[in-house]
Motif scaffolding. Structure first.
Motif, short mmCIF file in Angstrom:
data_model
loop_
_atom_site.label_atom_id
_atom_site.label_comp_id
_atom_site.label_asym_id
_atom_site.label_seq_id
_atom_site.Cartn_x
_atom_site.Cartn_y
_atom_site.Cartn_z
N HIS A 20 37.14 26.91 49.64
CA HIS A 20 35.78 27.43 49.52
C HIS A 20 35.56 27.87 48.08
CE1 HIS A 20 38.25 30.86 50.43
NE2 HIS A 20 38.45 30.39 51.65
N GLY A 21 34.40 28.46 47.81
CA GLY A 21 34.00 28.68 46.42
C GLY A 21 34.53 29.94 45.77
N ARG A 22 35.32 30.73 46.50
CA ARG A 22 35.68 32.05 45.97
C ARG A 22 36.53 31.99 44.71
NH1 ARG A 22 37.01 34.62 51.66
NH2 ARG A 22 34.91 35.16 52.30
N LYS A 24 36.61 29.76 42.32
CA LYS A 24 35.75 29.45 41.17
C LYS A 24 34.87 30.66 40.83
CE LYS A 24 33.28 26.46 38.50
NZ LYS A 24 32.13 27.26 38.10
N ALA A 25 34.35 31.33 41.85
CA ALA A 25 33.47 32.48 41.62
C ALA A 25 34.24 33.60 40.91
CB ALA A 25 32.91 32.99 42.95
N CYS A 26 35.49 33.81 41.31
CA CYS A 26 36.30 34.85 40.68
C CYS A 26 36.63 34.47 39.24
CB CYS A 26 37.58 35.07 41.48
SG CYS A 26 38.48 36.54 40.98
N ASP A 28 34.90 32.59 37.26
CA ASP A 28 33.69 32.75 36.43
C ASP A 28 33.47 34.21 36.04
OD1 ASP A 28 33.19 30.05 36.48
OD2 ASP A 28 31.67 30.14 38.06
N MET A 29 33.77 35.12 36.98
CA MET A 29 33.65 36.55 36.65
C MET A 29 34.63 36.94 35.56
SD MET A 29 33.37 38.07 40.50
CE MET A 29 32.89 39.75 40.20
N SER A 32 33.45 35.70 32.17
CA SER A 32 32.32 36.51 31.67
C SER A 32 32.82 37.84 31.12
CB SER A 32 31.31 36.78 32.79
OG SER A 32 30.65 35.61 33.14
N ALA A 33 33.73 38.46 31.85
CA ALA A 33 34.28 39.74 31.38
C ALA A 33 35.04 39.55 30.07
CB ALA A 33 35.18 40.35 32.45
N VAL A 119 37.53 49.31 37.14
CA VAL A 119 36.78 48.51 38.11
C VAL A 119 37.72 47.46 38.70
CG1 VAL A 119 34.75 47.05 38.48
CG2 VAL A 119 34.72 48.77 36.67
N VAL A 120 37.60 47.22 40.00
CA VAL A 120 38.39 46.18 40.65
C VAL A 120 37.44 45.25 41.39
CG1 VAL A 120 40.19 45.67 42.34
CG2 VAL A 120 40.34 47.75 40.96
N PHE A 121 37.57 43.97 41.15
CA PHE A 121 36.80 42.98 41.89
C PHE A 121 37.76 42.11 42.69
CE2 PHE A 121 33.92 43.57 38.16
CZ PHE A 121 32.80 44.01 38.86
N THR A 122 37.45 41.90 43.95
CA THR A 122 38.29 41.05 44.80
C THR A 122 37.44 39.94 45.40
OG1 THR A 122 39.57 43.00 45.40
CG2 THR A 122 39.88 41.05 46.75
N LEU A 123 37.91 38.72 45.21
CA LEU A 123 37.19 37.60 45.82
C LEU A 123 38.21 36.64 46.42
CD1 LEU A 123 34.17 36.50 43.61
CD2 LEU A 123 34.16 36.85 46.06
N HIS B 8 28.27 40.05 47.48
CA HIS B 8 28.57 38.61 47.45
C HIS B 8 28.64 37.99 48.84
CE1 HIS B 8 32.87 39.73 47.72
NE2 HIS B 8 32.68 40.49 46.66
N TYR B 40 25.69 38.03 43.96
CA TYR B 40 26.54 36.97 43.45
C TYR B 40 26.98 36.08 44.60
CZ TYR B 40 30.42 34.90 40.69
OH TYR B 40 31.27 34.05 40.04
N TYR B 41 27.33 34.83 44.26
CA TYR B 41 27.94 33.94 45.26
C TYR B 41 26.95 33.83 46.44
CZ TYR B 41 32.03 32.01 47.80
OH TYR B 41 32.90 31.23 48.50
N LEU B 112 26.15 36.27 34.78
CA LEU B 112 27.22 37.20 35.12
C LEU B 112 27.44 38.28 34.07
CD1 LEU B 112 30.11 35.00 36.58
CD2 LEU B 112 29.10 37.03 37.63
N VAL B 116 28.92 42.31 34.16
CA VAL B 116 29.93 42.92 33.29
C VAL B 116 29.33 44.11 32.55
CG1 VAL B 116 31.54 42.54 31.41
CG2 VAL B 116 31.07 40.68 33.02
N VAL B 125 31.56 50.77 40.46
CA VAL B 125 31.02 49.50 40.95
C VAL B 125 31.50 49.36 42.39
CG1 VAL B 125 30.92 47.01 40.66
CG2 VAL B 125 31.17 48.49 38.65
N SER B 127 31.58 46.99 45.74
CA SER B 127 31.41 45.59 46.15
C SER B 127 31.29 45.47 47.66
CB SER B 127 32.61 44.75 45.70
OG SER B 127 32.77 44.81 44.30
N GLY B 130 33.52 40.09 51.98
CA GLY B 130 34.98 39.95 52.07
C GLY B 130 35.56 38.87 51.21
#
Lengths: 123, 130
Positions: A20-22, A24-26, A28-29, A32-33, A119-123, B8, B40-41, B112, B116, B125, B127, B130
């Protein structure tokens, strides 16, 4: 953007590269960062470790190859790449099969990285 | 506290987007500031003005629109996610020669970098998805 505001951002990617797209989405994030010169940790857990496997041929399923972008992460100054040690082991992978150098770490170290992040992002 | 909310997940497929809405509304009611809502997404589906709900079901997209309008929030749908999923504003519809646009007017398409930047400017932030 002033880098005085730079934060430590941890990205956790846990999905297969093409199911699935996750993934690639992660990615891309992360890119950007990186453009904003943030301090980045990029952690691959669970099936996410497959994203870094050498020898991907996603053109067979009409998908774009993500692994080239992972290999280019050091060019974006994204050098703190980690893979969950147990995820690598459970899948019969080894670090020399990865497209980019990554450090294998245990869950306690992952917890530490998270606790040190703004900050934590999870995908 | 200054918050950025990242969504997302699509509306209705799971509770995540609804939870994001409830969190945002509650945070504002408690006196916190929302620096930015970033979709997003699959989250960009929350900005589709053509979504229609059964009359006896909660209209999440209408609720987002009211919340954004009432509090004059900065609500951004990621442009690359949106274009892939057929969420277009008038400008993108014209650029790609599509017959219609459907982005709800309370939202803006952007990149995006806005997430940031919001992360840098916010205390937290949060989110959803899942």
């Amino acid at each position: 953007m002033s880098i005085d505001n730079a934060k430590t951002i941890t990205f956790i990617s846990r999905s297969t590269p093409y199911g699935h797209g996750r993934a690639k989405a992660c990615l891309d994030m992360v890119l950007s960062a990186a453009v904003f010169e943030q301090k980045i940790n990029f952690i691959f857990m669970d099936d996410g470790v497959w994203q870094l496997k050498k020898g991907q041929t996603p053109s067979n399923i009409d998908a774009k190859d993500l692994s080239a972008a992972f290999a280019a992460l050091p060019l974006y100054e994204v050098n703190d790449l980690y893979v969950e040690a147990s995820a690598i082991e459970e899948r019969g992978l080894s670090l020399d099969e990865l497209v980019v150098p990554a450090q294998a770490i245990e869950s306690a170290k992952i917890a530490e990285l998270i606790s040190l992040s703004d900050v934590v992002f999870t995908l | 506290m200054k918050l950025t909310v990242l969504v997302h997940a699509a509306p209705y497929s799971s509770q995540a987007a609804y939870s994001a809405y409830r969190f945002s509304a509650s945070a504002l009611a408690a006196g916190h500031e929302i620096y930015r809502l970033f979709f997003y997404y699959d989250g960009v589906h929350n900005s589709n003005s053509l979504s229609i709900q059964a009359q006896d079901e909660f209209d999440l997209i209408a609720a987002w629109r009211t919340l954004i309008d009432t509090h004059q929030l900065d609500a951004i749908s990621c442009v690359s996610s949106a274009l892939k999923r057929g969420i277009l504003d008038a400008q993108e519809a014209a650029r790609y020669e599509k017959s219609a646009s459907n982005l709800a007017e309370e939202f803006t398409l952007s990149g995006l970098g806005q997430l940031v930047e919001a992360s840098m400017m916010s205390d937290r932030v949060v989110s959803f998805g899942g």
